[in-house]
Design an enzyme around this catalytic site. Structure first.
Site, PDB file in Angstrom:
ATOM      1  N   GLU A   5     -22.575  53.647  80.213  1.00 43.61           N
ATOM      2  CA  GLU A   5     -21.743  53.958  79.048  1.00 43.61           C
ATOM      3  C   GLU A   5     -22.570  54.534  77.906  1.00 43.61           C
ATOM      4  O   GLU A   5     -22.053  55.273  77.064  1.00 43.61           O
ATOM      5  CB  GLU A   5     -21.036  52.671  78.593  1.00 43.61           C
ATOM      6  N   HIS A  42     -29.394  44.582 104.566  1.00 38.73           N
ATOM      7  CA  HIS A  42     -28.616  44.715 105.799  1.00 38.73           C
ATOM      8  C   HIS A  42     -27.323  45.484 105.546  1.00 38.73           C
ATOM      9  O   HIS A  42     -26.348  45.340 106.284  1.00 38.73           O
ATOM     10  CB  HIS A  42     -28.341  43.324 106.374  1.00 38.73           C
ATOM     11  N   LYS A  75      -8.534  54.526  76.707  1.00 40.04           N
ATOM     12  CA  LYS A  75      -7.716  53.560  75.954  1.00 40.04           C
ATOM     13  C   LYS A  75      -6.537  54.285  75.301  1.00 40.04           C
ATOM     14  O   LYS A  75      -5.414  53.775  75.258  1.00 40.04           O
ATOM     15  CB  LYS A  75      -8.557  52.870  74.875  1.00 40.04           C
TER      16      LYS A  75
HETATM   17  O1  PA5 Z   1     -19.629  48.716  75.113  1.00 40.71           O
HETATM   18  C1  PA5 Z   1     -18.542  48.961  74.663  1.00 40.71           C
HETATM   19  O2  PA5 Z   1     -18.350  49.345  73.486  1.00 40.71           O
HETATM   20  C2  PA5 Z   1     -17.290  48.805  75.517  1.00 40.71           C
HETATM   21  O3  PA5 Z   1     -17.601  48.535  76.833  1.00 40.71           O
HETATM   22  C3  PA5 Z   1     -16.436  47.657  74.978  1.00 40.71           C
HETATM   23  O4  PA5 Z   1     -17.192  46.471  75.011  1.00 40.71           O
HETATM   24  C4  PA5 Z   1     -15.155  47.479  75.785  1.00 40.71           C
HETATM   25  O5  PA5 Z   1     -14.450  48.682  75.849  1.00 40.71           O
HETATM   26  C5  PA5 Z   1     -14.283  46.418  75.145  1.00 40.71           C
HETATM   27  O6  PA5 Z   1     -14.017  46.762  73.815  1.00 40.71           O
HETATM   28  P1  PA5 Z   1     -13.611  45.678  72.758  1.00 40.71           P
HETATM   29  O7  PA5 Z   1     -14.730  44.716  72.619  1.00 40.71           O
HETATM   30  O8  PA5 Z   1     -13.354  46.461  71.513  1.00 40.71           O
HETATM   31  O9  PA5 Z   1     -12.370  45.016  73.265  1.00 40.71           O
END
Ligand code: PA5
Length: 452
Positions: A287, A308, A420
């Site tokens: 990410e 394996h 989202k």
């Molecule tokens: O690293 C990030 O920003 C994302 O993976 C968020 O943690 C994830 O989308 C969840 O978002 P939130 O904590 O706003 O619910």
């Protein structure tokens, strides 16, 4: 004594030939990072300050104490991505692997359910379990934005389930942005206790905030030791020269490998306790760096299990992989001499499972190197709160450095946010009309579907 040791020998030209890293290139990259490092610590990213402060420690201890003295039997944690993977990693590494199965394994701690998905099949089963024991259930809802549909909808379901149970208001804790978001609004209206995610710390960099620390505290884990490990690693990274700096060398190797076509970064712990760490890293790297058409693809594997299953591909498949092996074994289990009359078993009788584990790891590194597949090893003296804190911070810095080398912002996630937006549009949320229109302009095409 070394707590964590990085060995990059099998990534170098000397070990694996042309596809490997040249020492001079590595010095060049780590020197570049050393220059960057000098200015970076003058004005650090907010996550870099965490190990040096005790953000909301008093609030967390007070809240955890009052919850734990209330005698909780179940902890339900709602969150996704960076809001759940840190806790998952900590629990997996530090609690008994059969925690939920027996009281002995739990050692007076509550059972836990980390719900990072919305599949009703799982949600319903957890509700069945919790429904019988509502008065002794704590709900911790974690969302930095406070708006993530998965987490909010789970919250609505579990909030309803707990309605009417004894002192429910004290057993629902929300962890979210300190100023904004729906969760924050609900906390104000319903009077639920709230902890904050510090300003400027994004989900996947938030494990060392109440996001990962409060659930750890509820399980009686030593969050001071976690933070000490992170702080000592931060000092190492801040002070050490480029040649002795674990974060710079590791970032340099990962970057150069990707540039040499090793686009897959496989993290393969030889330690079941660290298998969730590979999930945490997978999100952090993917990410943070998957932007603008670049970024390595992190892959999770587990030694010895995947020897394996996957190793054949790593050794003899396309030369597009770097394998990162993690080892953290301390516990022993002798293999008894059960069949002394069998000469074929002599090599195992009287040895230890940990010897076999190490032999398998060594065998994997050798066979990978022989096939010119680059691999590095990270040896962890002991899996503990302290070493885990150090590992979290190490990889957060590695990814920050990689952001610099790839010239991308490692702290945003526009692709995730887009997902989202479309989810909200499909579900009919107000304010998302243009996305709704875009989708209705693309109706499903029957000629592209096949039914059985
Ligand atoms: O690293 C990030 O920003 C994302 O993976 C968020 O943690 C994830 O989308 C969840 O978002 P939130 O904590 O706003 O619910």
């Amino acid at each position: 004594m070394s707590i964590i040791t990085l060995d990059i020998a099998n990534t170098l030209v000397a070990a694996i030939g042309q596809g490997g890293v040249d020492r001079r290139e590595l010095s060049f990259v780590s020197e570049t990072l050393a220059d960057y490092n000098r200015s970076l610590w003058d004005s650090p990213y907010p996550f870099m300050n965490l190990p040096f402060g005790r953000f909301q420690f008093t609030e967390m201890h007070t809240l955890a104490h009052s919850i734990n003295t209330g005698g909780i039997r179940n902890l339900v944690l709602l969150g996704i991505g960076g809001s759940s993977l840190g806790t998952e990693t900590i629990y997996h590494a530090l609690l008994n692997p059969f925690h939920n199965l027996s009281e002995d394994a739990r050692d007076n701690r509550p059972r836990y359910f980390i719900l990072d998905n919305i599949d009703p099949h799982t949600i319903n089963r957890v509700m069945d379990l919790i429904g019988r024991d509502k008065d002794h259930t704590v709900l911790v809802v974690i969302s930095k934005s406070g708006e993530t549909p998965e987490t909010i909808s789970q919250f609505m379901i579990f909030n309803e389930l707990l309605k009417g149970s004894a002192s429910m208001q004290d057993r629902i804790v929300l962890i979210t942005d300190k100023d904004k978001g729906i969760l924050k609004e609900i906390a104000g209206k319903e009077g639920y206790p709230v902890l904050s995610v510090p300003d400027g710390v994004g989900g996947r960099f938030s494990v060392l905030t109440p996001v990962g620390l409060f659930p750890s505290l509820l399980m009686g884990l030593d969050i001071d030791a976690l933070m000490s490990g992170a702080r000592d690693m931060a000092l190492h990274i801040r002070e050490k020269s480029s040649t002795m700096n674990m974060a710079m060398i590791l970032a340099g190797v990962l970057y150069l490998m990707d540039k040499k076509g090793k686009h897959l970064h496989i993290m393969m712990p030889y330690c079941e306790r660290l298998s969730a760490f590979a999930d945490w890293f997978r999100q952090l790297e993917a990410e943070s760096l998957g932007k603008g058409g670049c970024g390595p693809t992190p892959v999770k594997a587990l030694g010895v299990t995947d020897q394996h299953s996957q190793l054949q591909l790593y050794i003899d498949g396309p030369k597009d992989k770097l394998v990162m092996l993690l080892y953290g074994g301390t516990e022993t289990r002798p293999i008894p001499a059960s069949f002394p009359y069998l000469e074929d078993l002599e090599y195992l009788q009287g040895k230890d499972l940990q010897d076999l584990f190490q032999a398998e790891l060594a065998g994997t590194t050798l066979s990978l190197a022989e096939a010119n597949t680059p691999n590095l090893t990270i040896n962890i003296e002991e899996v503990s709160c302290y070493s885990l804190g150090a590992l979290f911070f190490l990889f957060e810095m590695v990814v920050t450095y990689l952001g610099r080398l790839y010239n991308v912002n490692p702290f945003d996630q526009p692709g995730v946010e887009l997902g989202k937006v479309y989810t909200k549009a499909i579900m009919g949320k107000k304010g998302f009309e243009s996305e709704q229109a875009k989708m209705s302009a693309r109706p499903p095409e029957p000629e592209n579907t096949i039914s059985f």
